[in-house]
Design a protein around this motif. Structure first.
Motif, mmCIF file in Angstrom:
data_model
loop_
_atom_site.group_PDB
_atom_site.id
_atom_site.type_symbol
_atom_site.label_atom_id
_atom_site.label_comp_id
_atom_site.label_asym_id
_atom_site.label_seq_id
_atom_site.Cartn_x
_atom_site.Cartn_y
_atom_site.Cartn_z
ATOM 1 N N ARG A 1 12.508 -27.488 49.402
ATOM 2 C CA ARG A 1 11.245 -27.416 50.136
ATOM 3 C C ARG A 1 10.070 -27.870 49.250
ATOM 4 N NH1 ARG A 1 10.986 -22.441 50.618
ATOM 5 N NH2 ARG A 1 9.230 -21.934 49.275
ATOM 6 N N VAL A 2 10.040 -27.387 48.015
ATOM 7 C CA VAL A 2 8.928 -27.733 47.124
ATOM 8 C C VAL A 2 8.992 -29.209 46.744
ATOM 9 C CG1 VAL A 2 7.875 -27.285 44.884
ATOM 10 C CG2 VAL A 2 8.723 -25.381 46.257
ATOM 11 N N LEU A 3 10.187 -29.722 46.453
ATOM 12 C CA LEU A 3 10.313 -31.143 46.105
ATOM 13 C C LEU A 3 9.862 -32.029 47.267
ATOM 14 C CD1 LEU A 3 13.716 -31.196 44.181
ATOM 15 C CD2 LEU A 3 11.444 -31.582 43.218
ATOM 16 N N THR A 4 10.267 -31.668 48.475
ATOM 17 C CA THR A 4 9.853 -32.446 49.653
ATOM 18 C C THR A 4 8.341 -32.412 49.827
ATOM 19 O OG1 THR A 4 11.967 -31.936 50.734
ATOM 20 C CG2 THR A 4 10.173 -32.711 52.141
ATOM 21 N N ARG A 5 7.759 -31.251 49.641
ATOM 22 C CA ARG A 5 6.305 -31.132 49.781
ATOM 23 C C ARG A 5 5.573 -31.973 48.734
ATOM 24 N NH1 ARG A 5 5.498 -25.526 49.579
ATOM 25 N NH2 ARG A 5 5.145 -25.583 47.348
ATOM 26 N N LEU A 6 6.058 -31.954 47.495
ATOM 27 C CA LEU A 6 5.428 -32.743 46.437
ATOM 28 C C LEU A 6 5.543 -34.243 46.715
ATOM 29 C CD1 LEU A 6 6.627 -30.757 43.275
ATOM 30 C CD2 LEU A 6 4.295 -30.847 44.185
ATOM 31 N N MET A 7 6.704 -34.681 47.210
ATOM 32 C CA MET A 7 6.873 -36.106 47.521
ATOM 33 C C MET A 7 5.966 -36.535 48.666
ATOM 34 S SD MET A 7 10.935 -36.900 46.924
ATOM 35 C CE MET A 7 11.605 -35.520 47.832
ATOM 36 N N MET B 1 14.637 -30.978 55.469
ATOM 37 C CA MET B 1 14.457 -29.529 55.527
ATOM 38 C C MET B 1 15.147 -28.890 56.737
ATOM 39 S SD MET B 1 13.228 -28.661 52.818
ATOM 40 C CE MET B 1 13.319 -26.951 53.306
ATOM 41 N N ARG B 2 15.292 -29.607 57.836
ATOM 42 C CA ARG B 2 16.010 -29.015 58.986
ATOM 43 C C ARG B 2 17.466 -28.756 58.631
ATOM 44 N NH1 ARG B 2 15.261 -32.119 64.505
ATOM 45 N NH2 ARG B 2 16.623 -30.396 65.135
ATOM 46 N N SER B 3 18.096 -29.714 57.961
ATOM 47 C CA SER B 3 19.505 -29.541 57.554
ATOM 48 C C SER B 3 19.632 -28.415 56.534
ATOM 49 C CB SER B 3 20.046 -30.846 56.957
ATOM 50 O OG SER B 3 19.973 -31.893 57.898
ATOM 51 N N VAL B 4 18.682 -28.355 55.594
ATOM 52 C CA VAL B 4 18.715 -27.296 54.579
ATOM 53 C C VAL B 4 18.551 -25.933 55.238
ATOM 54 C CG1 VAL B 4 17.474 -26.313 52.607
ATOM 55 C CG2 VAL B 4 17.901 -28.767 52.703
ATOM 56 N N GLY B 5 17.572 -25.808 56.131
ATOM 57 C CA GLY B 5 17.334 -24.534 56.802
ATOM 58 C C GLY B 5 18.532 -24.071 57.616
ATOM 59 N N ILE C 1 23.179 -31.961 50.062
ATOM 60 C CA ILE C 1 21.822 -32.272 50.527
ATOM 61 C C ILE C 1 20.822 -32.092 49.385
ATOM 62 C CG2 ILE C 1 19.992 -31.612 52.142
ATOM 63 C CD1 ILE C 1 22.221 -30.613 54.029
ATOM 64 N N THR C 2 20.973 -30.993 48.635
ATOM 65 C CA THR C 2 20.067 -30.739 47.515
ATOM 66 C C THR C 2 20.149 -31.852 46.482
ATOM 67 O OG1 THR C 2 20.370 -28.354 47.840
ATOM 68 C CG2 THR C 2 19.414 -29.061 45.754
ATOM 69 N N GLY C 3 21.366 -32.334 46.207
ATOM 70 C CA GLY C 3 21.529 -33.431 45.253
ATOM 71 C C GLY C 3 20.807 -34.693 45.705
ATOM 72 N N ARG C 4 20.836 -34.952 46.997
ATOM 73 C CA ARG C 4 20.136 -36.139 47.528
ATOM 74 C C ARG C 4 18.615 -35.993 47.382
ATOM 75 N NH1 ARG C 4 23.475 -39.357 50.806
ATOM 76 N NH2 ARG C 4 25.553 -38.446 51.156
ATOM 77 N N VAL C 5 18.110 -34.787 47.640
ATOM 78 C CA VAL C 5 16.674 -34.551 47.501
ATOM 79 C C VAL C 5 16.246 -34.691 46.040
ATOM 80 C CG1 VAL C 5 14.823 -32.854 47.780
ATOM 81 C CG2 VAL C 5 16.582 -33.070 49.540
ATOM 82 N N VAL C 6 17.056 -34.153 45.132
ATOM 83 C CA VAL C 6 16.757 -34.259 43.694
ATOM 84 C C VAL C 6 16.749 -35.720 43.248
ATOM 85 C CG1 VAL C 6 17.666 -33.778 41.388
ATOM 86 C CG2 VAL C 6 17.547 -31.945 43.078
#
Length: 468
Positions: free
Chosen positions: A172-178, A196-200, A231-236
């Motif tokens: 969530r924080v990484l997405t917000r910063l991007m 974030m929908r998939s993560v939630g 999913i987290t790995g893709r966001v990172v």
């Protein structure tokens, strides 16, 4: 902003108001008001405030005087209020206006007071506390003949840490910063993809699967965790590309301020990427390797210094925060406190506490009383060697008849009765001054929260003792 030490001279009307509200003061508050007149206390706050900006002594508009900042912060922690509430209460209450030296002037804004509070680092808080103890000695409130010490846990302001919730926080924080980077730099380079929908959805599925106990529940959670980790790995990976593009200049802004904001966001991205990767590693170790004792486990994305502490409480076996030492002398005056970076053993704290007592009080205590956690034969022998005449520290695991007889002596039992007051003091600090959970951020904030709570309690006890 030019910082001032004390508030301006009071007007004639303020003097008349003071006479009208004189009988409304609480007895301890009148004495505490005299204690806070001390020049060294005000100077400590003033020197901290002028360091906020290089030219705070000479340039800018007049700031809130150091005297008012000190008194409003202490009133906040005496009543365990928020910054907004302390602003409102001081505005509405004539006694509080007089106590804080605001008088008929405008009450400092809650946000401004919060910024000024952050200028008081751990060293300044310690300095204020030590001066308060010196004032207690000067006013003969404390003599230093007795000493008791105990430890407790002050929790950090985090939610209960689970692997899935930490992964959700990181994404969530990484997405917000991007998104913020995109808002400044535009669509150049990598575009942000919101997952974030998939993560939630995955976090909720894990929460439902966790209700099933035993091996069946573990088997049910593993495929969901694999999906969440993917999913987290893709966001990172996406956040790393954003950081690299800011460095290379692909994502940039022609405005100097916006470019500076981009570099600040890059720093935050790098920090959060590192923490998210750490959570990924400890999640893989626990879920797929059954390793529940990962070294340096991260318990919060926002308070990374949080520790897991077990104090043996039936109501709360596991606490998440920092270990704090509370050391007292007579009249319930806390002469020393310490927030530890890493949880120590209680038995390692007894001798340093006696040395601290000697330094602050200028004498060795006649009686030292603690609970059984502080006991060791070395500690008892060393304390007696240092000049402590009566060491009331029980050894509950002894089988020696002589030791049992020693602990049945009248002075030993009286020492243990007096020691239980330390537990009451800790309970009062938590109820009255909010030491259950720190509301300030990071390690410096934790020390400031604990220190101001202890100073506020000392101020009440010093005022009460002097009023008698």
């Amino acid at each position: 902003m030019i910082q001032l030490r004390r508030s301006a001279q009071r007007s004639f009307a303020e003097g008349l108001i003071e006479e009208e509200i004189e009988d409304l003061w609480e007895p301890w508050m009148r004495q505490a008001d005299k204690v806070l007149e001390d020049e060294q206390l005000v100077n400590a706050v003033y020197e901290a405030l002028v360091k906020r900006h290089p030219k705070s002594r000479t340039r800018g508009r007049l700031g809130t005087p150091a005297e008012i900042v000190l008194r409003m912060l202490l009133l906040k922690h005496i009543r365990n209020w928020s910054f907004d509430v302390v602003e409102r209460e001081v505005r509405a209450n004539l006694v509080y206006r007089e106590f804080t030296r605001v008088g008929g002037d405008k009450v400092p804004d809650a946000k401004a007071l919060g910024r000024q509070a952050r200028a008081l680092g751990p060293d300044v808080i310690k300095q204020i506390h030590q001066r308060m103890v010196e004032l207690a000695v000067e006013n003969k409130v404390v003599q230093g003949r007795r000493m008791r010490v105990d430890t407790t846990v002050v929790e950090t302001n985090i939610h209960y840490p689970t692997d899935s919730s930490l992964l959700g926080d990181g994404t969530r924080v990484l997405t917000r910063l991007m998104k913020r980077v995109t808002a400044i730099a535009g669509v150049a380079g990598t575009t942000v993809r919101n997952r974030m929908r998939s993560v939630g959805r995955s976090v909720m599925e894990i929460a439902r699967a966790a209700r099933v106990k035993g091996d069946k529940g573990k088997e049910k959670m593993q495929p969901i965790y694999r999906k969440l980790l993917d999913i987290t790995g893709r966001v990172v990976a996406q956040a790393k590309r954003f950081s690299a593009e800011i460095t290379s200049g692909v994502k940039h802004s022609t405005a100097a301020r916006k470019q500076a904001a981009l570099h600040s966001l890059k720093s935050k991205l790098d920090t959060m990427v590192s923490r998210t990767q750490q959570v990924v590693s400890q999640t893989r170790a626990r879920i797929f390797g059954d390793d529940t004792h990962v070294a340096n486990k991260l318990l919060s994305m926002f308070e990374p210094s949080t520790e897991v502490i077990r104090k043996g409480k039936a109501s709360k076996p596991t606490e998440f925060g920092k270990m704090v030492k509370i050391q007292e002398a007579e009249n319930q005056i806390v002469i020393d406190f310490e927030v530890y970076d890493k949880k120590p053993s209680d038995s390692d704290l007894l001798i340093p506490s006696i040395e601290t007592h000697q330094t602050l009080m200028g004498r060795t205590p006649h009686l030292v009383a603690t609970d059984a956690g502080f006991y060791s034969a070395k500690n008892e022998a060393k304390a007696q060697e240092m000049g402590v005449k009566r060491v009331s520290v029980p050894n509950r695991s002894t089988k020696s008849p002589a030791r049992r007889q020693h602990q049945k002596q009248r002075w030993f039992k009286k020492g243990q009765k007096w020691r239980t007051g330390c537990e009451g003091r800790i309970g009062l600090l938590k109820r009255r001054h909010g030491l259950t959970r720190s509301r300030y951020k990071d390690e410096a904030g934790m020390t400031r929260w604990v220190g101001l709570g202890v100073i506020a309690d000392n101020l009440i006890n010093i005022g009460t003792a002097m009023a008698k």
